[in-house]
Scaffold this motif. Sequence first.
Motif, mmCIF file in Angstrom:
data_model
loop_
_atom_site.group_PDB
_atom_site.id
_atom_site.type_symbol
_atom_site.label_atom_id
_atom_site.label_comp_id
_atom_site.label_asym_id
_atom_site.label_seq_id
_atom_site.Cartn_x
_atom_site.Cartn_y
_atom_site.Cartn_z
ATOM 1 N N GLY A 116 -1.200 22.733 -3.275
ATOM 2 C CA GLY A 116 0.023 22.544 -2.363
ATOM 3 C C GLY A 116 0.395 23.819 -1.315
ATOM 4 N N ASN A 117 -0.454 25.056 -1.541
ATOM 5 C CA ASN A 117 -0.392 26.103 -0.927
ATOM 6 C C ASN A 117 -1.538 26.676 -0.288
ATOM 7 O OD1 ASN A 117 2.439 26.401 -1.847
ATOM 8 N ND2 ASN A 117 1.496 26.976 -3.867
ATOM 9 N N GLY A 118 -2.814 26.201 -0.851
ATOM 10 C CA GLY A 118 -3.971 26.597 -0.467
ATOM 11 C C GLY A 118 -4.766 26.105 0.642
ATOM 12 N N GLY A 119 -4.147 25.082 1.314
ATOM 13 C CA GLY A 119 -4.691 24.671 2.940
ATOM 14 C C GLY A 119 -5.985 23.994 2.156
ATOM 15 N N HIS A 120 -7.144 23.992 3.375
ATOM 16 C CA HIS A 120 -8.230 23.029 3.089
ATOM 17 C C HIS A 120 -9.070 24.137 1.817
ATOM 18 C CE1 HIS A 120 -10.280 25.837 5.814
ATOM 19 N NE2 HIS A 120 -9.658 25.800 6.671
ATOM 20 N N TRP A 121 -8.774 25.171 1.478
ATOM 21 C CA TRP A 121 -9.468 26.049 0.581
ATOM 22 C C TRP A 121 -9.159 25.559 -0.682
ATOM 23 C CZ3 TRP A 121 -12.859 29.771 2.496
ATOM 24 C CH2 TRP A 121 -12.829 30.202 3.688
ATOM 25 N N PHE A 122 -8.320 24.903 -1.074
ATOM 26 C CA PHE A 122 -7.731 24.255 -2.370
ATOM 27 C C PHE A 122 -6.989 23.385 -2.087
ATOM 28 C CE2 PHE A 122 -6.118 24.655 -6.853
ATOM 29 C CZ PHE A 122 -7.708 24.662 -7.435
ATOM 30 N N PRO A 123 -7.246 22.221 -1.850
ATOM 31 C CA PRO A 123 -6.493 21.039 -1.325
ATOM 32 C C PRO A 123 -5.886 20.263 -2.275
ATOM 33 C CG PRO A 123 -8.654 20.383 -1.118
ATOM 34 C CD PRO A 123 -8.563 21.702 -1.608
ATOM 35 N N GLY A 124 -4.960 19.320 -1.741
ATOM 36 C CA GLY A 124 -4.154 18.528 -2.638
ATOM 37 C C GLY A 124 -3.021 19.034 -3.014
ATOM 38 N N ASN A 125 -2.255 18.184 -4.032
ATOM 39 C CA ASN A 125 -1.055 18.720 -4.554
ATOM 40 C C ASN A 125 -0.997 18.613 -6.009
ATOM 41 O OD1 ASN A 125 0.175 19.015 -1.922
ATOM 42 N ND2 ASN A 125 0.794 16.916 -1.673
ATOM 43 N N GLN A 126 0.105 19.066 -6.390
ATOM 44 C CA GLN A 126 0.551 19.174 -7.800
ATOM 45 C C GLN A 126 1.020 17.879 -8.359
ATOM 46 O OE1 GLN A 126 3.322 22.250 -8.898
ATOM 47 N NE2 GLN A 126 2.206 23.686 -8.107
ATOM 48 N N ALA A 127 1.218 17.726 -9.786
ATOM 49 C CA ALA A 127 1.657 16.248 -10.024
ATOM 50 C C ALA A 127 3.214 16.313 -10.668
ATOM 51 C CB ALA A 127 0.967 16.124 -11.505
ATOM 52 N N LYS A 128 3.754 17.126 -9.617
ATOM 53 C CA LYS A 128 5.127 17.371 -9.866
ATOM 54 C C LYS A 128 6.038 16.124 -9.674
ATOM 55 C CE LYS A 128 6.568 20.781 -7.283
ATOM 56 N NZ LYS A 128 7.008 21.922 -6.381
#
Length: 393
Positions: free
Chosen positions: A339-351
């Motif tokens: 959720g904070n890494g942009g295309h360097w670490f994409p996707g979201n948490q399971a919140k």
Amino acid sequence: MQYRRFGRTEIPMPVFSCGGMRYQFRWQDVPAWTIPQNNQGNLEATIRRAIELGINHIETARGYGTSEVQLGRILPKYDRDRLIVQTKVNPSQNPNEFRQKFEQSLRNLRLDYIDLLGIHGINNAETLHQTIRPGGCLELARQWQAQGKVRFIGFSTHGATEIITQAIATNEFDYVNLHWYYINQANWEAVVAANRHDMGVFIISPSDKGGMLYKPPQKLVELCSPLNPMVFNDLFCLSHSQVHTLSLGAAKPQDFDEHLKTLEYLDRADEILPPILARLEQAACDSLGEDWVKTWQIGLPRYDETPGNVNIPTILWLRNLAIAYDLTEYAKMRYNLLGNGGHWFPGNQAKQIEQLDLRSCLTNSPHADKIPAILAEAHKLLSGAEVKRLSQE
């Protein structure tokens, strides 16, 4: 030091490279006069130590803040023919921005040419297109190559294997910087593809992104015995001839010492590794169940195919590491980048996982019925303070 042919470049590459993202003063550009002498002195001592050891590949990036400027104070003092210098520049929709950043890199490093220029962060279809389209960044890099400012052109990536193999398949690149190590072997297909195209293969951050192995949990220490987990991971990577060099992000001269122990084991990897690998696999099966260990990855959707862009494969992987090997601190650090890494670490948490209907995207998973609950459990285990990429801090 041992050396391996770096693919079609024919460069004799040391099996360890000196990565330049941990010894610099700041992650942002600052006036050169503000860099403290003790910080500069430490950087220069680290470079001297690397070169004394035969680690003559110095790797940095325009995005590593003051790293290039600080290297520019010492690299020109060495015989240029003895050095292999790599810097990396992010692609841009506007090629002029890419040009300006490259020219800044040359000025910062105080060098006439770069041995290895990496297009930094081909992580998705957009950055790949910005690079290879007519009139794009690769075309500019080819011009610099013709002018003698660049010897070889490669790319770095934190992207999905599918994107990496697409970039490799263009046959436009001489080498690739990618992630591949014991705890994350998903990119093996890309490593094999790079070898097929006779590209150099550089492994990014095997000690940090490979599990924060400079401060391993006791369980992992015991499982990797008689090797230190960091040495085990080095040996695991280098036991594959398809891998040419591992980046050691040294923060001080002594940071090379533990890694150097790997060299004495290289010719005995076939004897040393199997019992450690067997213990690691058994520990995972004991902690998670053999069926889960062997099948959890089957049929999982990409984050962009999932409601809420939840990155299911990454979350399950991080949970596995925390439970199987006590790599909880590492898993939390990576999870809270989502959720904070942009295309360097994409996707979201399971919140918000209880509010999402995952049935359609999990139809091909043998664990479809239990994955939502596992994701909720993973969020409770791993959630914490928001984490940013180092370059954003």
